[in-house]
Scaffold this motif. Structure first.
Motif, short mmCIF file in Angstrom:
data_model
loop_
_atom_site.label_atom_id
_atom_site.label_comp_id
_atom_site.label_asym_id
_atom_site.label_seq_id
_atom_site.Cartn_x
_atom_site.Cartn_y
_atom_site.Cartn_z
N VAL A 77 5.79 3.14 -6.92
CA VAL A 77 6.00 2.85 -5.50
C VAL A 77 6.04 4.15 -4.71
O VAL A 77 6.28 5.22 -5.27
N ILE A 78 5.78 4.02 -3.43
CA ILE A 78 5.83 5.16 -2.53
C ILE A 78 6.71 4.82 -1.34
O ILE A 78 6.96 3.65 -1.05
N ASN A 79 7.17 5.86 -0.68
CA ASN A 79 8.03 5.70 0.49
C ASN A 79 7.20 6.04 1.73
O ASN A 79 6.85 7.20 1.95
N ILE A 80 6.89 5.01 2.51
CA ILE A 80 6.12 5.23 3.73
C ILE A 80 7.07 5.05 4.91
O ILE A 80 7.36 3.92 5.32
N ARG A 81 7.57 6.15 5.40
CA ARG A 81 8.48 6.14 6.55
C ARG A 81 9.63 5.15 6.33
O ARG A 81 9.97 4.36 7.21
N GLY A 82 10.19 5.18 5.17
CA GLY A 82 11.35 4.35 4.86
C GLY A 82 11.01 3.01 4.24
O GLY A 82 11.90 2.33 3.71
N GLU A 83 9.76 2.60 4.30
CA GLU A 83 9.34 1.34 3.69
C GLU A 83 8.79 1.61 2.29
O GLU A 83 7.95 2.49 2.10
N ILE A 84 9.27 0.86 1.31
CA ILE A 84 8.83 1.04 -0.07
C ILE A 84 7.64 0.13 -0.33
O ILE A 84 7.73 -1.09 -0.14
N GLU A 85 6.52 0.71 -0.71
CA GLU A 85 5.32 -0.06 -1.00
C GLU A 85 4.82 0.25 -2.41
O GLU A 85 4.97 1.37 -2.89
N SER A 86 4.20 -0.73 -3.01
CA SER A 86 3.59 -0.50 -4.32
C SER A 86 2.30 0.30 -4.16
O SER A 86 1.75 0.40 -3.06
N VAL A 87 1.84 0.88 -5.25
CA VAL A 87 0.56 1.60 -5.26
C VAL A 87 -0.28 1.06 -6.41
O VAL A 87 0.19 0.97 -7.54
N ILE A 88 -1.51 0.68 -6.09
CA ILE A 88 -2.45 0.20 -7.11
C ILE A 88 -3.40 1.32 -7.45
O ILE A 88 -3.99 1.94 -6.56
#
Lengths: 175, 157
Positions: A77-88
């Motif tokens: 996962v990555i942190n995009i401006r406080g939002e945690i998103e998965s990475v494919i």
């Protein structure tokens, strides 16, 4: 003095009228022809594209936090401006080799049907508006691992670009 | 969330998280679930059933090296058991509003032992519920407590 045309009109005027008529016709074609935005990128040396409406932003490579238990094609996962998103890792998902160099890698943040995720691509080439009429069905010679996720293809700068369907990719993972 | 808050049907606004690091992965557990923390030898002397955290959270083929292992004792009902963690380094107050669920694709792609994630100034912390651990594989009997030559820690694959 400019030679006159047989009907008496100035030749330069005739030329200009011809140019204006041609431009008017081109304008009519541009208004009528639908275009679609494409985000073009590289995977293992080949050109691929996503529909631009599904790509929310393009990010430089950033630290990916590993999530134990996640499948091999989801490095974390990555942190995009406080939002945690998965990475494919799209290379692994499509069973392509990982790139030898990740220096030019990018993360395309994609969203479709309520699912959002980063997608790691080898490098970004361009973002273009493509006429809908330029999109054709995919070649039957595509490898099995890729074919089910292909929405079509088009030619750009004499090179074929394969369009990947983000919705199909997400649905496959979430199934 | 502790069982106390759940039974009172009241969601706390803030929880205390014990944060530790295993092979670079930062993991947090609700401090309410932790009865105490002790050395591995002491936990063995107590006869506790002990599990390796990396086997419970499915590190898979990734080799795991424990540099400074500790055992946290989890009191699940009346039977306590231990979980070996590494590098316990912080107990932090976390606002519940800042806790996010795991991204949907990760949850859908494979069952995950993590229930949430927190983005902190010093990195992402994956939240784990140790109350889901009891039973299964990874008992202490497989641990070789001799320090490995290069890493200086307890190696477990």
């Amino acid at each position: 003095m400019m030679p006159e045309a047989p009907d008496g009109n100035n030749k330069s005027d005739l030329i200009l009228k011809s140019i204006m008529r041609r431009k008017e016709q081109e304008l009519v074609v541009d208004v009528e022809e639908q275009k679609v935005k494409m985000v073009i990128f590289f995977l293992f040396g080949e050109r691929y594209a996503f529909y631009g409406e599904n790509v929310k932003e393009i990010l430089p490579l950033m630290p990916v936090s590993y999530v134990p238990g996640a499948p091999d094609f989801i490095p974390g996962v990555i942190n995009i401006r406080g939002e945690i998103e998965s990475v494919i890792n799209i290379n692994r998902f499509l069973e392509l080799p990982d790139p030898s160099s990740v220096q030019r890698g990018r993360i395309a943040v994609a969203e479709k049907d309520g699912i959002r995720s980063g997608i790691l691509v080898d490098s970004l080439e361009d973002v273009l508006d493509i006429p809908l009429s330029a999109i054709r069905p995919p070649l039957a010679t595509l490898s099995q691992s890729i074919r089910e996720f292909v929405a079509g293809e088009f030619v750009c700068d004499d090179k074929t670009v394969t369009i990947l369907d983000i919705g199909k990719i997400f649905r496959k993972i979430a199934a | 969330m502790s069982r106390r808050e759940v039974s009172n049907n009241c969601c706390p606004q803030e929880i205390q998280i014990l944060i530790f690091t295993v092979s670079g992965v930062r993991i947090g557990v609700d401090a309410d679930q932790v009865d105490e923390m002790m050395d591995v030898e002491m936990a063995k002397e107590r006869g506790l059933t002990i599990y390796h955290i990396h086997k419970k959270v499915l590190f898979g083929a990734m080799p795991v090296v424990y540099q400074t292992p500790k055992v946290i004792v989890i009191k699940d009902g009346s039977t306590p058991y231990g979980v070996i963690i590494d590098h316990p380094n912080d107990i932090a107050a976390v606002n519940v509003a800042s806790i996010q669920p795991l991204p949907r694709l990760i949850v859908c792609a494979s069952p995950s032992p993590f229930w949430g994630v927190v983005a902190r100034h010093d990195g992402i912390v994956l939240l784990i519920d140790c109350n889901r651990f009891s039973g299964g594989t990874g008992s202490i009997e497989t641990v070789d407590l001799r320090k490995s030559k290069d890493e200086g820690g307890v190696y477990e694959d």
